[in-house]
Design a protein around this motif. Structure first.
Motif, PDB file in Angstrom:
ATOM      1  N   GLU A  51       0.836  -1.205   0.000  1.00 41.01           N
ATOM      2  CA  GLU A  51       0.000   0.000   0.000  1.00 41.01           C
ATOM      3  C   GLU A  51       0.874   1.259   0.000  1.00 41.01           C
ATOM      4  O   GLU A  51       0.568   2.231  -0.681  1.00 41.01           O
ATOM      5  N   ALA A  52       1.967   1.226   0.749  1.00 44.09           N
ATOM      6  CA  ALA A  52       2.886   2.372   0.777  1.00 44.09           C
ATOM      7  C   ALA A  52       3.507   2.591  -0.605  1.00 44.09           C
ATOM      8  O   ALA A  52       3.630   3.729  -1.066  1.00 44.09           O
ATOM      9  N   ARG A  53       3.893   1.500  -1.260  1.00 41.23           N
ATOM     10  CA  ARG A  53       4.459   1.618  -2.620  1.00 41.23           C
ATOM     11  C   ARG A  53       3.416   2.154  -3.588  1.00 41.23           C
ATOM     12  O   ARG A  53       3.718   2.990  -4.440  1.00 41.23           O
ATOM     13  N   ARG A  54       2.172   1.701  -3.450  1.00 40.32           N
ATOM     14  CA  ARG A  54       1.109   2.186  -4.324  1.00 40.32           C
ATOM     15  C   ARG A  54       0.870   3.676  -4.110  1.00 40.32           C
ATOM     16  O   ARG A  54       0.745   4.442  -5.057  1.00 40.32           O
ATOM     17  N   ALA A  55       0.854   4.092  -2.847  1.00 40.11           N
ATOM     18  CA  ALA A  55       0.658   5.512  -2.536  1.00 40.11           C
ATOM     19  C   ALA A  55       1.830   6.340  -3.076  1.00 40.11           C
ATOM     20  O   ALA A  55       1.626   7.442  -3.601  1.00 40.11           O
ATOM     21  N   ASP A  56       3.038   5.794  -2.971  1.00 39.80           N
ATOM     22  CA  ASP A  56       4.216   6.490  -3.490  1.00 39.80           C
ATOM     23  C   ASP A  56       4.124   6.632  -5.010  1.00 39.80           C
ATOM     24  O   ASP A  56       4.418   7.700  -5.558  1.00 39.80           O
ATOM     25  N   ARG A  57       3.706   5.566  -5.681  1.00 38.46           N
ATOM     26  CA  ARG A  57       3.536   5.632  -7.145  1.00 38.46           C
ATOM     27  C   ARG A  57       2.475   6.657  -7.510  1.00 38.46           C
ATOM     28  O   ARG A  57       2.665   7.447  -8.442  1.00 38.46           O
ATOM     29  N   GLU A  58       1.375   6.654  -6.775  1.00 44.02           N
ATOM     30  CA  GLU A  58       0.285   7.600  -7.053  1.00 44.02           C
ATOM     31  C   GLU A  58       0.773   9.035  -6.853  1.00 44.02           C
ATOM     32  O   GLU A  58       0.483   9.907  -7.669  1.00 44.02           O
ATOM     33  N   ARG A  59       1.520   9.271  -5.764  1.00 41.06           N
ATOM     34  CA  ARG A  59       2.051  10.609  -5.522  1.00 41.06           C
ATOM     35  C   ARG A  59       3.017  11.001  -6.636  1.00 41.06           C
ATOM     36  O   ARG A  59       2.987  12.139  -7.123  1.00 41.06           O
ATOM     37  N   ASP A  64       4.225  14.207 -11.357  1.00 41.99           N
ATOM     38  CA  ASP A  64       4.586  14.247 -12.772  1.00 41.99           C
ATOM     39  C   ASP A  64       3.509  14.963 -13.580  1.00 41.99           C
ATOM     40  O   ASP A  64       3.819  15.780 -14.454  1.00 41.99           O
ATOM     41  N   LEU A  65       2.261  14.698 -13.253  1.00 41.11           N
ATOM     42  CA  LEU A  65       1.153  15.368 -13.943  1.00 41.11           C
ATOM     43  C   LEU A  65       1.186  16.874 -13.676  1.00 41.11           C
ATOM     44  O   LEU A  65       1.020  17.673 -14.597  1.00 41.11           O
ATOM     45  N   ALA A  66       1.436  17.259 -12.416  1.00 46.09           N
ATOM     46  CA  ALA A  66       1.514  18.676 -12.077  1.00 46.09           C
ATOM     47  C   ALA A  66       2.679  19.344 -12.803  1.00 46.09           C
ATOM     48  O   ALA A  66       2.552  20.460 -13.318  1.00 46.09           O
ATOM     49  N   ARG A  67       3.829  18.649 -12.861  1.00 41.98           N
ATOM     50  CA  ARG A  67       4.999  19.194 -13.556  1.00 41.98           C
ATOM     51  C   ARG A  67       4.706  19.361 -15.038  1.00 41.98           C
ATOM     52  O   ARG A  67       4.995  20.406 -15.632  1.00 41.98           O
ATOM     53  N   ARG A  68       4.097  18.346 -15.643  1.00 41.86           N
ATOM     54  CA  ARG A  68       3.777  18.436 -17.075  1.00 41.86           C
ATOM     55  C   ARG A  68       2.760  19.540 -17.347  1.00 41.86           C
ATOM     56  O   ARG A  68       2.855  20.246 -18.343  1.00 41.86           O
ATOM     57  N   THR A  69       1.790  19.693 -16.443  1.00 40.43           N
ATOM     58  CA  THR A  69       0.802  20.760 -16.603  1.00 40.43           C
ATOM     59  C   THR A  69       1.476  22.123 -16.517  1.00 40.43           C
ATOM     60  O   THR A  69       1.185  23.021 -17.312  1.00 40.43           O
ATOM     61  N   ALA A  70       2.392  22.276 -15.557  1.00 43.67           N
ATOM     62  CA  ALA A  70       3.116  23.543 -15.417  1.00 43.67           C
ATOM     63  C   ALA A  70       3.955  23.817 -16.661  1.00 43.67           C
ATOM     64  O   ALA A  70       4.007  24.955 -17.153  1.00 43.67           O
ATOM     65  N   GLU A  71       4.617  22.780 -17.184  1.00 43.16           N
ATOM     66  CA  GLU A  71       5.415  22.953 -18.396  1.00 43.16           C
ATOM     67  C   GLU A  71       4.530  23.339 -19.576  1.00 43.16           C
ATOM     68  O   GLU A  71       4.889  24.224 -20.364  1.00 43.16           O
TER      69      GLU A  71
END
Length: 120
Positions: A51-59, A64-71
């Motif tokens: 679950e921790a790994r899944r949460a880390d992947r989701e974060r 990455d989505l926020a960075r791409r949106t900003a770019e």
């Protein structure tokens, strides 16, 4: 009578198989057994790590989505600024052309008027 004998043998074999299964499950460790508790604890730890790994992947995906949106926003702003600069440059060029044409026309009219005045 042969069929009755086979039927009773099959029933006896089935009853014996059921009894063996019941013994097998009766000998199974109980939930309060220390080995079972250790296995359950281990499974819970594995599930928590998963679950921790899944949460880390989701974060990571969200970052990455926020960075791409900003770019993408930065690229869009840069493209908009470039388009505005080109438009302003085009307006300036048109204004210079109109001013140059007006000056040439004024010079031509002045020469024409000077020629007319010379002939009178």
């Amino acid at each position: 009578m042969k069929n009755l004998k086979e039927l009773s043998e099959r029933r006896a074999a089935a009853a014996q198989a059921k009894e063996q299964l019941l013994k097998k499950f009766g000998a199974a460790p109980k939930p309060s057994d220390p080995d079972m508790i250790a296995k359950r604890t281990e499974r819970e730890a594995i599930a928590a790590a998963r679950e921790a790994r899944r949460a880390d992947r989701e974060r990571s995906v969200q970052e990455d989505l926020a960075r791409r949106t900003a770019e993408a926003d930065a690229i869009a702003r840069a493209a908009s600024a470039e388009a505005d600069a080109r438009e302003a440059d085009a307006r300036d060029r048109i204004a210079r052309i109109l001013t140059d044409e007006a000056e040439r026309k004024a010079e031509r009219d002045r020469r024409y008027a000077a020629r007319k005045a010379k002939h009178r």
